[in-house]
Design a protein around this motif. Structure first.
Motif: not given
Length: 290
Positions: A69, A108, A163-164
């Protein structure tokens, strides 16, 4: 060499290349240049042993926080302008093709495959502005390119990629689209906002050591690919965004700035963005590089 000195140590290390193991000419070229510049840097700044140990610790910590990530070394390369330089060297522009820029650390793989005109929005934010994004993909001769895959991703109105942000749905504001027979693509997204790159770990230490700021202008990420054409990794920047002139990763190019316009009355979105792309034939790109 039994008597290594400050004057011959660089030559000693370069002379060791390939002595006890085979290396090809490209390896020799890379290592020779690296050693000359690295040793030259150490001499120029008279690097102390304490500073050397601090640098080793810094790199060790960057490695420890790198995972699927967060790629800390890409962030460090971005802050130093290395990734954008590598990209410009790797992807020289010709024949009117669209300019590339950095991939960045937030991509991603395998985003949701969506139909033309679909929305990437899975969660709404207060104050967000929705935008109809469309355009055409053509070759250098102006012919429309059907079947071009476009991977698209962006930050949310809170400045975070999904994704954070544990409060965003998986793959929010990400999607994979395809051009139609006319080379046209379309989707619904949100207006991207400026955001600071992660500055809580080694990337933040580096940016502060440089006396720079961590902010990036608002932008949409694109990867365009089609068999027979050179893949294009790029970003489209909001013409009205802050930080266009002082992007923390030096990735802004004039040709990649797009204007978000107010949508006409009755439209399904607040704004529109039209942006066209030109892809270069892969064989032409290979010949130009040789």
């Amino acid at each position: 060499m039994r008597n290594v000195t400050i004057n011959n140590v660089t030559d000693a290390v370069i002379g060791s290349l390939g002595k006890f193991g085979e290396i090809d000419e490209r390896q020799r070229e890379i290592m020779t240049s690296l050693l000359k510049h690295l040793h030259g840097f150490v001499k120029d700044v008279k690097l102390s042993h304490g500073e050397f140990l601090a640098a080793c610790d810094f790199l060790a910590r960057a490695g420890q926080i790198t995972d699927d990530k967060r790629q800390e070394f890409i962030l460090l390369g971005d802050i130093l302008g290395v990734e954008v330089l590598v990209d410009m060297l790797s992807n020289p522009v010709a024949d009117g093709e669209s300019e590339s820029t950095v991939l960045g650390p937030f991509y991603r793989e395998n985003p949701p495959v969506l139909p033309k005109g679909a929305s990437t929005i899975q969660k709404n934010f207060e104050g967000q502005e929705t935008v109809w994004v469309e355009g055409y993909v053509r070759d250098a001769a102006g012919n429309p390119l059907a079947g071009v895959t476009l991977d698209i991703w962006e930050d949310a109105p809170n400045g975070l990629y999904e994704n954070h942000d544990p409060n965003q749905p998986d793959y929010n504001l990400r999607g994979r689209f395809e051009t139609d027979a006319n080379g046209h693509y379309a989707l619904i997204a949100v207006r991207p906002v400026p955001y600071p790159i992660p500055e809580d770990e080694t990337a933040g230490e580096l940016i502060r050591y440089m006396g720079h700021h961590p902010n990036r202008p608002g932008h949409l990420h694109f990867i365009l690919s089609r068999e027979g054409y050179r893949p294009l990794i790029t970003q489209i920047y909001d013409a009205d965004s802050a930080w266009l002139d002082t992007d923390s990763v030096f990735a802004v190019k004039e040709s990649l700035i797009g204007r978000f316009e107010k949508a006409p009355d009755g439209a399904d979105t607040d704004l529109t963005l039209r942006f066209d792309f030109v892809l270069r034939d892969a064989a032409d790109a290979r010949m130009a590089a040789e």
